[in-house]
Write an enzyme that holds these catalytic residues in place. Structure first.
Site, PDB file in Angstrom:
ATOM      1  CB  SER A   8      -0.895  -0.003   1.246  1.00  0.00           C
ATOM      2  OG  SER A   8      -1.450   1.283   1.423  1.00  0.00           O
ATOM      3  CG  HIS A  33      -3.959  -1.515  -1.647  1.00  0.00           C
ATOM      4  ND1 HIS A  33      -5.089  -2.252  -1.949  1.00  0.00           N
ATOM      5  CD2 HIS A  33      -4.317  -0.692  -0.623  1.00  0.00           C
ATOM      6  CE1 HIS A  33      -6.090  -1.890  -1.140  1.00  0.00           C
ATOM      7  NE2 HIS A  33      -5.644  -0.937  -0.328  1.00  0.00           N
ATOM      8  CG  ASP A  35      -5.271   2.555   0.916  1.00  0.00           C
ATOM      9  OD1 ASP A  35      -6.177   1.716   0.827  1.00  0.00           O
ATOM     10  OD2 ASP A  35      -4.123   2.284   1.318  1.00  0.00           O
ATOM     11  CG  MET A  37      -8.480   7.372   2.381  1.00  0.00           C
ATOM     12  SD  MET A  37      -7.526   7.475   3.886  1.00  0.00           S
ATOM     13  CE  MET A  37      -6.616   5.935   3.814  1.00  0.00           C
ATOM     14  CG  HIS A  66      -9.355   0.274  -0.363  1.00  0.00           C
ATOM     15  ND1 HIS A  66      -8.756   0.027   0.858  1.00  0.00           N
ATOM     16  CD2 HIS A  66     -10.696   0.283  -0.120  1.00  0.00           C
ATOM     17  CE1 HIS A  66      -9.684  -0.098   1.788  1.00  0.00           C
ATOM     18  NE2 HIS A  66     -10.865   0.057   1.225  1.00  0.00           N
ATOM     19  CG  MET A  68     -11.398   3.412   2.254  1.00  0.00           C
ATOM     20  SD  MET A  68      -9.862   3.391   3.169  1.00  0.00           S
ATOM     21  CE  MET A  68      -8.717   3.348   1.825  1.00  0.00           C
ATOM     22  CG  MET A 137     -11.813  -2.616   5.208  1.00  0.00           C
ATOM     23  SD  MET A 137     -10.297  -2.310   4.271  1.00  0.00           S
ATOM     24  CE  MET A 137      -9.323  -1.392   5.469  1.00  0.00           C
ATOM     25  CG  PHE A 143      -5.742   7.025   9.942  1.00  0.00           C
ATOM     26  CD1 PHE A 143      -5.110   8.242   9.671  1.00  0.00           C
ATOM     27  CD2 PHE A 143      -7.081   7.032  10.317  1.00  0.00           C
ATOM     28  CE1 PHE A 143      -5.811   9.433   9.785  1.00  0.00           C
ATOM     29  CE2 PHE A 143      -7.789   8.216  10.423  1.00  0.00           C
ATOM     30  CZ  PHE A 143      -7.158   9.425  10.160  1.00  0.00           C
ATOM     31  CG  ASP A 175      -6.313  -2.838   3.139  1.00  0.00           C
ATOM     32  OD1 ASP A 175      -5.224  -2.593   3.696  1.00  0.00           O
ATOM     33  OD2 ASP A 175      -6.942  -2.002   2.443  1.00  0.00           O
ATOM     34  N   GLY A 177      -2.952  -3.771   9.018  1.00  0.00           N
ATOM     35  CA  GLY A 177      -2.265  -4.387  10.152  1.00  0.00           C
ATOM     36  C   GLY A 177      -1.590  -5.707   9.828  1.00  0.00           C
TER      37      GLY A 177
HETATM   38  C1  DX5 Z   1      -6.336   1.545   5.615  1.00  0.00           C
HETATM   39  C2  DX5 Z   1      -5.889   1.246   4.214  1.00  0.00           C
HETATM   40  C3  DX5 Z   1      -4.781   0.275   4.128  1.00  0.00           C
HETATM   41  C4  DX5 Z   1      -3.490   0.738   4.774  1.00  0.00           C
HETATM   42  C5  DX5 Z   1      -2.714  -0.464   5.212  1.00  0.00           C
HETATM   43  O1  DX5 Z   1      -7.479   2.313   5.557  1.00  0.00           O
HETATM   44  O2  DX5 Z   1      -6.973   0.714   3.472  1.00  0.00           O
HETATM   45  O3  DX5 Z   1      -4.541  -0.124   2.785  1.00  0.00           O
HETATM   46  O4  DX5 Z   1      -2.706   1.510   3.906  1.00  0.00           O
HETATM   47  O5  DX5 Z   1      -1.629  -0.045   5.951  1.00  0.00           O
HETATM   48  P1  DX5 Z   1      -1.025  -0.926   7.150  1.00  0.00           P
HETATM   49  O6  DX5 Z   1      -0.428  -2.136   6.502  1.00  0.00           O
HETATM   50  O7  DX5 Z   1       0.012  -0.012   7.736  1.00  0.00           O
HETATM   51  O8  DX5 Z   1      -2.127  -1.250   8.080  1.00  0.00           O
HETATM   52 ZN    ZN Z   2      -6.569  -0.195   1.448  1.00  0.00          ZN
END
Ligand code: DX5
Ligand code: ZN
Length: 220
Positions: A8, A33, A35, A37, A66, A68, A137, A143, A175, A177
């Site tokens: 990501s 990937h 993100d 937002m 992705h 959001m 998720m 974040f 996706d 952690g």
């Molecule tokens: C969170 C994102 C993830 C994030 C993952 O909202 O969708 O893609 O970037 O980052 P880590 O691997 O640090 O949790």
């Molecule tokens: Zn993501």
């Protein structure tokens, strides 16, 4: 099971974006990937289509986008044009989800439905045959750097069961952690794709982490 790794870019050093894209081009990562937002569906603001357009120019791997954002149906053409290969929309952000899924497919992109940690898998039962990916998720979206929610293990089992029951060919993507420990467990237990930001980009040797995440429990 496919063992796809999708780093990501949210966790990359954006001042050195080209360097990080080149690193991923030369790594065993499978997809990039990204993100998106909007400060409405999630409280954060990140990238838009212009960012994706520039990443696409230099990346040699599929762009896994992705969204959001609320009402993603407004932006399907825009994301197609800037180079998205896969478009994930959130179950929680779409009123007419069936129609939005069809529009994404018609535009030529693969489609994924993302669900928040509190959303039950069963809600996907009437659309799981229509989609290419289920994006589970494993943190609350918005974040990077958050802790993996352990209930995801149960949701992975439920997703596998639903896919089997409905004869769906959807792949399971997880996706948030992800680290080397849970990655190995998730791959062994049916995840096809893992998205990882912090674990990959906070390491001095991201290519090695990508390799370990993909094969770590199979070779040394
Ligand atoms: C969170 C994102 C993830 C994030 C993952 O909202 O969708 O893609 O970037 O980052 P880590 O691997 O640090 O949790
Ligand atoms: Zn993501």
């Amino acid at each position: 099971m496919k063992r796809i790794i999708a780093p990501s870019l949210l966790s990359s050093d954006l001042a050195f974006l080209y360097r990080d894209i080149e690193m991923l081009n030369n790594s065993e990562a499978d997809w990039l990937h990204i993100d998106v937002m909007d400060s409405s569906f999630v409280t954060n603001i990140s990238f838009g289509s212009l960012f994706i357009q520039y990443v696409k120019k230099y990346a040699n791997k599929p762009m896994d986008v992705h969204l959001m954002i609320m009402h993603p149906e407004r932006y399907i053409e825009q994301f197609k044009k800037c180079g998205a290969d896969h478009l994930h929309i959130h179950y929680e952000a779409c009123i007419h989800l069936n129609r939005t899924i069809l529009s994404i497919k018609e535009s030529g992109m693969k489609v994924g439905v993302a669900i928040n940690p509190h959303t039950p898998i069963l809600l996907l039962q009437d659309l799981i045959k229509e989609i290419d990916f289920v994006l589970l998720m494993s943190v609350n979206p918005g974040f990077s750097g958050q802790k993996f929610i352990r209930n995801t293990y149960k949701k992975l089992e439920e997703t596998k069961d639903l896919i089997l029951k409905k004869h769906s060919s959807a792949l399971i993507e997880i996706d948030g952690g992800i680290n080397l420990e849970n990655a190995s467990f998730l791959f062994k237990n049916g995840a096809d794709i893992l998205v990882s930001g912090t674990t990959i980009f906070s390491n001095d040797n991201p290519k090695k982490i990508i390799h370990k995440m993909k094969f770590g429990d199979q070779s040394s």
